[in-house]
Design a protein around this motif. Structure first.
Motif, PDB file in Angstrom:
ATOM      1  N   PHE A   1      50.931  47.212  35.682  1.00  0.00           N
ATOM      2  CA  PHE A   1      50.094  47.996  37.898  1.00  0.00           C
ATOM      3  C   PHE A   1      49.192  48.834  37.518  1.00  0.00           C
ATOM      4  O   PHE A   1      49.339  49.331  37.251  1.00  0.00           O
ATOM      5  N   ALA A   2      47.520  48.102  37.947  1.00  0.00           N
ATOM      6  CA  ALA A   2      46.968  48.519  37.891  1.00  0.00           C
ATOM      7  C   ALA A   2      45.468  48.807  39.028  1.00  0.00           C
ATOM      8  O   ALA A   2      45.556  47.453  39.764  1.00  0.00           O
ATOM      9  N   PRO A   3      45.190  49.638  39.940  1.00  0.00           N
ATOM     10  CA  PRO A   3      44.790  49.993  40.524  1.00  0.00           C
ATOM     11  C   PRO A   3      43.362  48.267  40.555  1.00  0.00           C
ATOM     12  O   PRO A   3      42.802  47.862  41.832  1.00  0.00           O
TER      13      PRO A   3
ATOM     14  N   LYS B   1      55.855  42.969  46.636  1.00  0.00           N
ATOM     15  CA  LYS B   1      54.957  44.308  47.227  1.00  0.00           C
ATOM     16  C   LYS B   1      54.656  44.226  46.848  1.00  0.00           C
ATOM     17  O   LYS B   1      53.091  45.193  47.117  1.00  0.00           O
ATOM     18  N   THR B   2      54.934  45.272  45.368  1.00  0.00           N
ATOM     19  CA  THR B   2      53.634  46.202  44.498  1.00  0.00           C
ATOM     20  C   THR B   2      52.521  45.718  44.293  1.00  0.00           C
ATOM     21  O   THR B   2      51.659  46.454  43.504  1.00  0.00           O
ATOM     22  N   THR B   3      52.310  44.316  44.160  1.00  0.00           N
ATOM     23  CA  THR B   3      51.283  43.763  43.724  1.00  0.00           C
ATOM     24  C   THR B   3      50.109  43.673  44.840  1.00  0.00           C
ATOM     25  O   THR B   3      49.042  43.955  44.166  1.00  0.00           O
ATOM     26  N   LEU B   4      50.494  43.278  45.888  1.00  0.00           N
ATOM     27  CA  LEU B   4      49.657  43.669  47.175  1.00  0.00           C
ATOM     28  C   LEU B   4      49.148  44.535  47.529  1.00  0.00           C
ATOM     29  O   LEU B   4      48.135  44.921  47.542  1.00  0.00           O
ATOM     30  N   LYS B   5      50.659  45.627  46.940  1.00  0.00           N
ATOM     31  CA  LYS B   5      49.500  47.122  47.694  1.00  0.00           C
ATOM     32  C   LYS B   5      49.338  48.145  45.856  1.00  0.00           C
ATOM     33  O   LYS B   5      48.320  48.567  46.422  1.00  0.00           O
TER      34      LYS B   5
ATOM     35  N   GLU C   1      43.125  43.918  44.929  1.00  0.00           N
ATOM     36  CA  GLU C   1      41.884  42.310  44.194  1.00  0.00           C
ATOM     37  C   GLU C   1      43.084  41.453  43.642  1.00  0.00           C
ATOM     38  O   GLU C   1      41.869  40.258  43.562  1.00  0.00           O
ATOM     39  N   SER C   2      44.156  41.228  43.679  1.00  0.00           N
ATOM     40  CA  SER C   2      45.011  40.843  43.442  1.00  0.00           C
ATOM     41  C   SER C   2      45.619  39.463  44.307  1.00  0.00           C
ATOM     42  O   SER C   2      46.220  39.908  45.509  1.00  0.00           O
ATOM     43  N   GLN C   3      46.069  38.134  44.056  1.00  0.00           N
ATOM     44  CA  GLN C   3      46.647  37.767  44.368  1.00  0.00           C
ATOM     45  C   GLN C   3      47.992  37.006  44.044  1.00  0.00           C
ATOM     46  O   GLN C   3      48.271  37.225  43.205  1.00  0.00           O
ATOM     47  N   PHE C   4      48.737  36.875  45.007  1.00  0.00           N
ATOM     48  CA  PHE C   4      50.793  36.481  44.544  1.00  0.00           C
ATOM     49  C   PHE C   4      51.202  35.757  45.343  1.00  0.00           C
ATOM     50  O   PHE C   4      50.414  35.272  46.407  1.00  0.00           O
ATOM     51  N   THR C   5      51.275  33.807  44.909  1.00  0.00           N
ATOM     52  CA  THR C   5      52.348  33.049  45.513  1.00  0.00           C
ATOM     53  C   THR C   5      53.616  32.947  45.356  1.00  0.00           C
ATOM     54  O   THR C   5      53.798  32.495  43.866  1.00  0.00           O
ATOM     55  N   LEU C   6      54.075  32.729  46.416  1.00  0.00           N
ATOM     56  CA  LEU C   6      55.365  32.672  46.340  1.00  0.00           C
ATOM     57  C   LEU C   6      56.005  31.194  46.619  1.00  0.00           C
ATOM     58  O   LEU C   6      55.404  30.658  47.800  1.00  0.00           O
TER      59      LEU C   6
END
Length: 357
Positions: free
Chosen positions: A108-110, A133-137, A141-146
């Motif tokens: 992960f990178a900010p 949770k880690t991606t969103l925090k 600028e990233s998005q997550f689809t579940l």
């Protein structure tokens, strides 16, 4: 006591559904560094149940930034460990736990701006939730689809937490529930995540799959096979597809026969095994390198013995080894010389494996 395990106190048992309970552990300050983890990794738990040494792997459902260590255990019919947890474990008890490990993760990178998709079924949500949770925090600028499949709404683990996360990260978290035994107004969401539904969901809910930076798939075997097949048939690069398996399929008759022949040929072969900073000569006397190593008195680590968890991973530093199931290793690890010793047999003399590598 196996030196690879640490005795941890149970801080809390959290009922998630009628079938699933989460275990929150107390990590003392002196073990915080050893138990630092990456999103998507798992813990190996060990307990003596009815006189039997029982080991199971459970993914951490928390994010590293939360500084909280919690795994979720779903009851399985006839499951020795899962039912022991549900019936007996309580706050204040202790469990033997191995530090986190596993390759079902990403860096992960900010400054990253990615689209990550998780496809989960049942308790397969646990490592995916940690990644979500880690991606969103960590990546604003990233998005997550579940895409999350379950039997019905009462069996959805983390239902409320997922809803809260969707509200907190409006526009960045897309959440879609699929229920096999409960019908809603939209046909797409009525049924299990089989191949046809995976195909439709990817087209309708994800968009261009080539624009997705990483796919994380975890759940029942048929669901994972369906999701993986849907992606591979769309020519998605395998390096972007990450799969975490709970169980392994039985080897084919041809592979089983081949491994049996190799075991016979390897009987009595001497191997060099490095573990905990020491190197010893070990005779191949059992069905695989792991069991032979442990039979010699060396406490080589293990958990599933099915080629899934990678607890028994070691690096081949000399000689040739043949391996059967290899679900727990990435292609990069295999190319670097790593094997699952529970699935491996030496071919000829001069084999050396290093558990410390």
């Amino acid at each position: 006591m196996d030196k690879h395990f640490h005795t941890l106190e149970v801080a809390e048992i959290v009922p998630e559904t009628a079938e699933a309970n989460s275990i929150r552990f107390v990590i003392p300050p002196e073990l915080r560094e050893s138990f630092a983890f990456k999103a998507g990794q798992h813990l190996t738990l060990k307990a003596e149940i009815d006189g039997e040494d029982v080991r199971r792997n459970y993914s951490l459902c928390t994010a590293p930034a939360e500084q909280d260590w919690m795994v979720t255990v779903k009851r399985i019919a006839g499951g020795l460990f899962s039912n022991w947890v549900g019936d007996n474990l309580k706050a204040g008890d202790t469990v033997e736990v191995m530090p986190p490990h596993g390759s079902f993760t990403t860096e992960f990178a900010p400054t990253a701006k990615r689209h990550i998709v998780g496809i989960a079924g049942g308790s397969g949500i646990t490592p995916v939730l940690s990644l979500l949770k880690t991606t969103l925090k960590e990546e604003p600028e990233s998005q997550f689809t579940l895409l999350y499949g379950n039997r019905d709404s009462s069996s959805i683990i983390f239902l409320e937490e997922l809803a809260e996360l969707k509200d907190r990260y409006l526009g960045r978290l897309s959440l879609h529930h699929f229920l096999a035994e409960e019908e809603g107004d939209i046909d797409l969401f009525n049924g299990m995540l089989d191949r046809a539904r995976c195909d439709e969901a990817i087209t309708s809910l994800v968009g261009d799959p080539a624009s997705v930076d990483a796919w994380f798939i975890c759940g029942p075997g048929p669901m994972m096979d369906a999701a993986e097949g849907a992606l591979l048939d769309r020519n998605i690069d395998k390096e972007r597809i990450h799969i975490e398996r709970f169980t392994a399929d039985r080897p084919s008759a041809a592979l089983a026969a081949e491994m049996a022949q190799l075991q016979t040929q390897a009987a009595g072969t001497t191997m060099s095994v490095t573990l905990d900073g020491r190197t010893r000569k070990v005779a191949f006397t059992e069905a695989n390198i792991l069991d032979s190593t442990r039979a010699s008195g060396l406490p080589a680590p293990f958990a599933c013995k099915a080629g899934v968890c990678a607890t028994c991973r070691a690096k081949v530093t000399s000689g040739k080894v043949e391996m059967a199931a290899r679900y727990g290793l990435t292609d990069e690890e295999i190319a670097s010389g790593y094997v699952l010793t529970c699935q491996s047999v030496p071919v000829g003399d001069g084999v050396a494996v290093d558990y410390d590598a």
